[in-house]
Design a protein around this motif. Structure first.
Motif, PDB file in Angstrom:
ATOM      1  N   SER A  83       0.836  -1.206   0.000  1.00  5.77           N
ATOM      2  CA  SER A  83       0.000   0.000   0.000  1.00  5.77           C
ATOM      3  C   SER A  83       0.868   1.253   0.000  1.00  5.77           C
ATOM      4  O   SER A  83       0.593   2.207  -0.735  1.00  5.77           O
ATOM      5  CB  SER A  83      -0.914   0.016   1.219  1.00  5.77           C
ATOM      6  OG  SER A  83      -1.799  -1.068   1.188  1.00  5.77           O
ATOM      7  N   PHE A  84       1.920   1.261   0.797  1.00  6.11           N
ATOM      8  CA  PHE A  84       2.802   2.420   0.821  1.00  6.11           C
ATOM      9  C   PHE A  84       3.559   2.577  -0.492  1.00  6.11           C
ATOM     10  O   PHE A  84       3.776   3.693  -0.960  1.00  6.11           O
ATOM     11  CB  PHE A  84       3.781   2.345   2.004  1.00  6.11           C
ATOM     12  CG  PHE A  84       3.175   2.832   3.284  1.00  6.11           C
ATOM     13  CD1 PHE A  84       2.930   4.182   3.486  1.00  6.11           C
ATOM     14  CD2 PHE A  84       2.832   1.947   4.291  1.00  6.11           C
ATOM     15  CE1 PHE A  84       2.368   4.647   4.662  1.00  6.11           C
ATOM     16  CE2 PHE A  84       2.260   2.391   5.469  1.00  6.11           C
ATOM     17  CZ  PHE A  84       2.029   3.743   5.648  1.00  6.11           C
ATOM     18  N   ARG A  85       3.946   1.464  -1.110  1.00  6.61           N
ATOM     19  CA  ARG A  85       4.593   1.543  -2.425  1.00  6.61           C
ATOM     20  C   ARG A  85       3.637   2.157  -3.450  1.00  6.61           C
ATOM     21  O   ARG A  85       4.033   2.973  -4.276  1.00  6.61           O
ATOM     22  CB  ARG A  85       5.035   0.159  -2.897  1.00  6.61           C
ATOM     23  CG  ARG A  85       6.362  -0.283  -2.332  1.00  6.61           C
ATOM     24  CD  ARG A  85       6.917  -1.480  -3.085  1.00  6.61           C
ATOM     25  NE  ARG A  85       5.996  -2.608  -3.139  1.00  6.61           N
ATOM     26  CZ  ARG A  85       5.932  -3.578  -2.226  1.00  6.61           C
ATOM     27  NH1 ARG A  85       6.741  -3.568  -1.193  1.00  6.61           N
ATOM     28  NH2 ARG A  85       5.069  -4.563  -2.347  1.00  6.61           N
ATOM     29  N   GLU A  86       2.382   1.765  -3.387  1.00  2.32           N
ATOM     30  CA  GLU A  86       1.381   2.299  -4.314  1.00  2.32           C
ATOM     31  C   GLU A  86       1.136   3.781  -4.057  1.00  2.32           C
ATOM     32  O   GLU A  86       0.958   4.552  -4.997  1.00  2.32           O
ATOM     33  CB  GLU A  86       0.077   1.510  -4.165  1.00  2.32           C
ATOM     34  CG  GLU A  86      -0.913   1.746  -5.252  1.00  2.32           C
ATOM     35  CD  GLU A  86      -0.481   1.214  -6.595  1.00  2.32           C
ATOM     36  OE1 GLU A  86      -0.896   1.797  -7.613  1.00  2.32           O
ATOM     37  OE2 GLU A  86       0.259   0.220  -6.634  1.00  2.32           O
ATOM     38  N   LEU A  87       1.124   4.195  -2.791  1.00  2.00           N
ATOM     39  CA  LEU A  87       0.935   5.611  -2.474  1.00  2.00           C
ATOM     40  C   LEU A  87       2.069   6.469  -3.014  1.00  2.00           C
ATOM     41  O   LEU A  87       1.852   7.614  -3.421  1.00  2.00           O
ATOM     42  CB  LEU A  87       0.820   5.808  -0.956  1.00  2.00           C
ATOM     43  CG  LEU A  87      -0.558   5.547  -0.366  1.00  2.00           C
ATOM     44  CD1 LEU A  87      -0.495   5.625   1.152  1.00  2.00           C
ATOM     45  CD2 LEU A  87      -1.565   6.525  -0.901  1.00  2.00           C
ATOM     46  N   ARG A  88       3.278   5.931  -3.028  1.00  2.08           N
ATOM     47  CA  ARG A  88       4.403   6.689  -3.571  1.00  2.08           C
ATOM     48  C   ARG A  88       4.263   6.921  -5.073  1.00  2.08           C
ATOM     49  O   ARG A  88       4.805   7.875  -5.604  1.00  2.08           O
ATOM     50  CB  ARG A  88       5.724   5.975  -3.288  1.00  2.08           C
ATOM     51  CG  ARG A  88       6.260   6.311  -1.918  1.00  2.08           C
ATOM     52  CD  ARG A  88       7.670   5.803  -1.745  1.00  2.08           C
ATOM     53  NE  ARG A  88       7.612   4.794  -0.689  1.00  2.08           N
ATOM     54  CZ  ARG A  88       8.164   3.606  -0.736  1.00  2.08           C
ATOM     55  NH1 ARG A  88       8.862   3.243  -1.773  1.00  2.08           N
ATOM     56  NH2 ARG A  88       8.032   2.764   0.258  1.00  2.08           N
ATOM     57  N   LEU A  89       3.533   6.038  -5.756  1.00  2.44           N
ATOM     58  CA  LEU A  89       3.351   6.186  -7.194  1.00  2.44           C
ATOM     59  C   LEU A  89       2.262   7.192  -7.550  1.00  2.44           C
ATOM     60  O   LEU A  89       2.191   7.643  -8.689  1.00  2.44           O
ATOM     61  CB  LEU A  89       2.989   4.829  -7.816  1.00  2.44           C
ATOM     62  CG  LEU A  89       4.043   3.734  -7.706  1.00  2.44           C
ATOM     63  CD1 LEU A  89       3.497   2.428  -8.263  1.00  2.44           C
ATOM     64  CD2 LEU A  89       5.300   4.139  -8.451  1.00  2.44           C
TER      65      LEU A  89
ATOM     66  N   ARG B 277       0.036  10.589  -7.896  1.00  2.00           N
ATOM     67  CA  ARG B 277       0.263  12.024  -8.047  1.00  2.00           C
ATOM     68  C   ARG B 277      -0.889  12.732  -7.365  1.00  2.00           C
ATOM     69  O   ARG B 277      -2.047  12.559  -7.741  1.00  2.00           O
ATOM     70  CB  ARG B 277       0.278  12.408  -9.529  1.00  2.00           C
ATOM     71  CG  ARG B 277       1.571  12.090 -10.211  1.00  2.00           C
ATOM     72  CD  ARG B 277       1.593  12.599 -11.623  1.00  2.00           C
ATOM     73  NE  ARG B 277       0.910  13.886 -11.749  1.00  2.00           N
ATOM     74  CZ  ARG B 277       0.417  14.345 -12.888  1.00  2.00           C
ATOM     75  NH1 ARG B 277       0.500  13.631 -13.976  1.00  2.00           N
ATOM     76  NH2 ARG B 277      -0.190  15.505 -12.934  1.00  2.00           N
TER      77      ARG B 277
END
Length: 91
Positions: free
Chosen positions: A42-48, A50
């Motif tokens: 989930s955190f990896r996805e949030l970093r992507l 915009r």
């Protein structure tokens, strides 16, 4: 073929030992490990993502407010119309 035959012959204790030896986790910890990997993904996805700037956020906020007001007016008119119809029918 031989490899799958060996797996079928294992007792639960042997399977548990093999899992612990191979670096796997015991069965009791699997839900926690899966939850941890879910949080990490989930955190990896949030970093992507915009995120909008302030101006775009205000535009979207006003669009939602206007849409909600239009929908409110439409539903209120329908309610008033059907209330009048049923008042005439029921007396």
């Amino acid at each position: 073929m031989k490899n799958s035959a060996k797996r079928q012959k294992r007792t639960p204790k042997q399977a548990k030992k093999a899992t612990q030896k191979s670096g796997g986790s015991p069965k009791i910890f699997r839900p926690f490990i899966r939850f941890g990997s879910y949080i990490a993904a989930s955190f990896r996805e949030l970093r992507l993502m915009r995120f909008p700037n302030r101006k775009a956020a205000w535009k979207m906020t006003f669009a939602v407010i206007i849409y909600a007001l239009i929908f409110f007016i439409f539903i209120s008119l329908l309610d008033a119309f059907w209330s009048a119809v049923f008042q005439r029918i029921l007396g």
